[in-house]
Scaffold this motif. Structure first.
Motif, PDB file in Angstrom:
ATOM      1  N   GLN A   1       0.879  -1.239  -0.080  1.00  0.00           N
ATOM      2  CA  GLN A   1      -0.098   0.093  -0.101  1.00  0.00           C
ATOM      3  C   GLN A   1       0.931   1.157  -0.063  1.00  0.00           C
ATOM      4  N   PHE A   2       2.101   1.299   0.301  1.00  0.00           N
ATOM      5  CA  PHE A   2       2.859   2.423   0.181  1.00  0.00           C
ATOM      6  C   PHE A   2       4.492   1.995  -0.261  1.00  0.00           C
ATOM      7  N   PRO A   3       4.297   2.388  -1.548  1.00  0.00           N
ATOM      8  CA  PRO A   3       5.655   1.896  -2.557  1.00  0.00           C
ATOM      9  C   PRO A   3       6.823   2.457  -1.894  1.00  0.00           C
ATOM     10  N   GLN A   4       6.954   3.614  -1.195  1.00  0.00           N
ATOM     11  CA  GLN A   4       7.965   4.212  -0.483  1.00  0.00           C
ATOM     12  C   GLN A   4       8.408   3.625   0.732  1.00  0.00           C
ATOM     13  N   SER A   5       7.807   2.538   1.100  1.00  0.00           N
ATOM     14  CA  SER A   5       8.001   1.824   2.553  1.00  0.00           C
ATOM     15  C   SER A   5       9.095   0.919   2.609  1.00  0.00           C
ATOM     16  N   ARG A   6       9.754   0.580   3.560  1.00  0.00           N
ATOM     17  CA  ARG A   6      10.866  -0.386   3.925  1.00  0.00           C
ATOM     18  C   ARG A   6      10.643  -1.077   5.094  1.00  0.00           C
ATOM     19  N   HIS A   7      10.884  -2.616   5.142  1.00  0.00           N
ATOM     20  CA  HIS A   7      10.743  -3.287   6.288  1.00  0.00           C
ATOM     21  C   HIS A   7      12.132  -3.610   6.758  1.00  0.00           C
ATOM     22  N   ILE A   8      12.269  -2.993   8.027  1.00  0.00           N
ATOM     23  CA  ILE A   8      13.636  -3.186   8.811  1.00  0.00           C
ATOM     24  C   ILE A   8      13.389  -4.230  10.215  1.00  0.00           C
ATOM     25  N   ARG A   9      14.196  -5.100  10.087  1.00  0.00           N
ATOM     26  CA  ARG A   9      14.225  -5.971  11.330  1.00  0.00           C
ATOM     27  C   ARG A   9      15.030  -5.741  12.297  1.00  0.00           C
ATOM     28  N   TYR A  10      14.949  -5.595  13.581  1.00  0.00           N
ATOM     29  CA  TYR A  10      15.978  -5.481  14.465  1.00  0.00           C
ATOM     30  C   TYR A  10      16.114  -6.406  15.910  1.00  0.00           C
ATOM     31  N   GLU A  11      16.995  -6.910  16.050  1.00  0.00           N
ATOM     32  CA  GLU A  11      17.082  -7.920  17.121  1.00  0.00           C
ATOM     33  C   GLU A  11      18.367  -7.298  18.240  1.00  0.00           C
ATOM     34  N   ALA A  12      18.015  -7.213  19.572  1.00  0.00           N
ATOM     35  CA  ALA A  12      18.897  -6.728  20.454  1.00  0.00           C
ATOM     36  C   ALA A  12      20.048  -7.917  20.627  1.00  0.00           C
ATOM     37  N   LEU A  13      19.654  -8.915  20.699  1.00  0.00           N
ATOM     38  CA  LEU A  13      20.480 -10.058  20.590  1.00  0.00           C
ATOM     39  C   LEU A  13      20.897 -10.624  19.238  1.00  0.00           C
ATOM     40  N   CYS A  14      21.704 -10.081  18.446  1.00  0.00           N
ATOM     41  CA  CYS A  14      21.788 -10.584  17.179  1.00  0.00           C
ATOM     42  C   CYS A  14      23.311 -11.005  16.633  1.00  0.00           C
ATOM     43  N   HIS A  15      23.368 -12.033  15.823  1.00  0.00           N
ATOM     44  CA  HIS A  15      24.615 -12.697  15.561  1.00  0.00           C
ATOM     45  C   HIS A  15      25.413 -11.711  14.381  1.00  0.00           C
ATOM     46  N   ASP A  16      25.464 -10.244  14.695  1.00  0.00           N
ATOM     47  CA  ASP A  16      26.152  -9.516  13.639  1.00  0.00           C
ATOM     48  C   ASP A  16      27.454 -10.034  13.159  1.00  0.00           C
ATOM     49  N   ALA A  17      28.309 -10.215  14.006  1.00  0.00           N
ATOM     50  CA  ALA A  17      29.536 -10.589  14.037  1.00  0.00           C
ATOM     51  C   ALA A  17      29.680 -11.972  13.087  1.00  0.00           C
ATOM     52  N   PHE A  18      28.978 -13.231  13.418  1.00  0.00           N
ATOM     53  CA  PHE A  18      28.975 -14.397  12.732  1.00  0.00           C
ATOM     54  C   PHE A  18      28.472 -14.154  11.323  1.00  0.00           C
ATOM     55  N   MET A  19      27.297 -13.313  11.097  1.00  0.00           N
ATOM     56  CA  MET A  19      26.891 -13.121   9.833  1.00  0.00           C
ATOM     57  C   MET A  19      27.683 -12.469   8.880  1.00  0.00           C
ATOM     58  N   GLN A  20      28.516 -11.596   9.394  1.00  0.00           N
ATOM     59  CA  GLN A  20      29.522 -10.842   8.657  1.00  0.00           C
ATOM     60  C   GLN A  20      30.592 -12.051   8.193  1.00  0.00           C
ATOM     61  N   THR A  21      30.905 -12.523   9.056  1.00  0.00           N
ATOM     62  CA  THR A  21      31.897 -13.574   8.905  1.00  0.00           C
ATOM     63  C   THR A  21      31.620 -14.607   7.761  1.00  0.00           C
ATOM     64  N   ARG A  22      30.278 -14.853   7.755  1.00  0.00           N
ATOM     65  CA  ARG A  22      29.857 -15.819   6.792  1.00  0.00           C
ATOM     66  C   ARG A  22      29.705 -15.400   5.462  1.00  0.00           C
ATOM     67  N   ARG A  23      29.326 -14.271   5.432  1.00  0.00           N
ATOM     68  CA  ARG A  23      29.143 -13.382   4.381  1.00  0.00           C
ATOM     69  C   ARG A  23      30.676 -13.322   3.647  1.00  0.00           C
TER      70      ARG A  23
END
Length: 331
Positions: free
Chosen positions: A204-226
């Motif tokens: 319904q909103f073409p200019q919209s975005r969906h962002i997911r946020y987790e306080a306990l997230c595996h950012d370092a692991f995901m970056q290493t995996r990438r």
């Protein structure tokens, strides 16, 4: 026979007629008639009059505690749901949302109110087990600090209570008059129903975005995996099939993504006396929960973990040849 053997005494000082004890006996408090004890049975702690005073006080306190409580009436069902029988529990299968693992749970309910959560024995991930975080998630429903109605915060910090109809109407009006980009901020969830709801909203909103946020997230692991494999997918380890488990600073039983699954599989492989019993080799900077189960444990400086990993890879791939990459020159 010594006369002292016929007396009752409570301390050695009293038995040996200590002068301090005799001095206390001569005082006025202990010279009162001892109505509850016979002569020479030792000093009485209080008289009959003191006992009556304390008894009267206890009676008064008990009457104060028996104050009338507010009247609460039990209202019967005007239209009783077919699946609800008062006094009998109903069980519903669901999914735990306390962490991204999404373990299967069974909720025990009475008259529509959840009262206990347990693991679903038919779920392939946790097989009837549930961690303490999942068990305690039930209290989120009955948290006394949980908001029971919408609150609108003004610029000066004051909060105003609104009804759901009022807040819905205000949100719809603001969404119709929105200018610029729209960001929908949520946490991580599971299931196609919620994903479809978000996708229908974003359409319904073409200019919209969906962002997911987790306080306990595996950012370092995901970056290493990438960086290593080109994607951020989480691997699934089959600990139940491993004869040897090598830990390089990891603690999958305490903070792993699917730690219930790992602990369950590890328990099936950890059978003392069986020749196929798994062995655990732990190289870690600090003693961990998984390392406590290790057969061999070595404290290692964090900066040396990659050296150990390289030495193990060299031994397994190059020297022993136990790998499909043995003839790959790029390894």
């Amino acid at each position: 026979m010594d006369d002292r053997s016929k007396k009752y005494w409570s301390t050695l000082a009293e038995y040996y007629n200590d002068p301090e004890v005799e001095k206390l006996r001569s005082e006025e408090f202990f010279s009162k008639p001892q109505e509850f004890l016979e002569q020479n049975h030792g000093p009485a702690s209080f008289s009959r009059r003191d006992f009556m005073k304390l008894g009267s006080l206890a009676a008064m306190m008990s009457l104060i505690a028996c104050g009338q409580r507010p009247v609460e009436k039990i209202v019967p069902y005007s239209q009783q749901p077919e699946e609800v029988v008062p006094g009998l529990a109903n069980y519903y299968a669901s999914t735990c949302s306390e962490c991204p693992a999404a373990c299967g749970i069974v909720a025990k309910t009475r008259e529509g109110r959840p009262i206990k959560l347990e693991g679903n024995p038919d779920h392939p991930l946790n097989r009837g087990r549930l961690c303490t975080r999942g068990q305690a998630s039930l209290f989120n429903l009955y948290d006394p600090d949980r908001l029971r109605y919408p609150l609108k915060t003004s610029p000066d910090g004051a909060q105003k209570q609104l009804s759901f109809d009022e807040i819905d109407a205000e949100l719809v009006q603001k969404l119709k008059n929105i200018e610029g980009d729209l960001v929908v901020l949520t946490g991580t969830w599971h299931g196609p129903a919620r994903s479809d709801l978000i996708n229908r909203f974003l359409e319904q909103f073409p200019q919209s975005r969906h962002i997911r946020y987790e306080a306990l997230c595996h950012d370092a692991f995901m970056q290493t995996r990438r960086d290593a494999f080109g994607d951020t997918a989480f691997p699934e380890y089959h600990i139940g099939r491993a004869n040897i488990l090598v830990l390089l600073g990891a603690d999958p039983f305490a903070c792993g993504r699917n730690r219930l699954k790992y602990m369950r599989e590890f328990a099936t492989k950890r059978l003392p006396g069986d020749e196929r019993m798994s062995r655990v080799y732990a190289f870690e900077p600090a003693f961990s929960e998984t390392g406590a189960c290790g057969d061999y444990h070595w404290p290692v400086n964090p900066k040396d973990l990659y050296k150990i990993a390289g030495a193990l890879a060299n031994q397994i791939v190059i020297k022993d040849g136990h790998s499909a990459y043995i003839n790959n020159d790029s390894v």
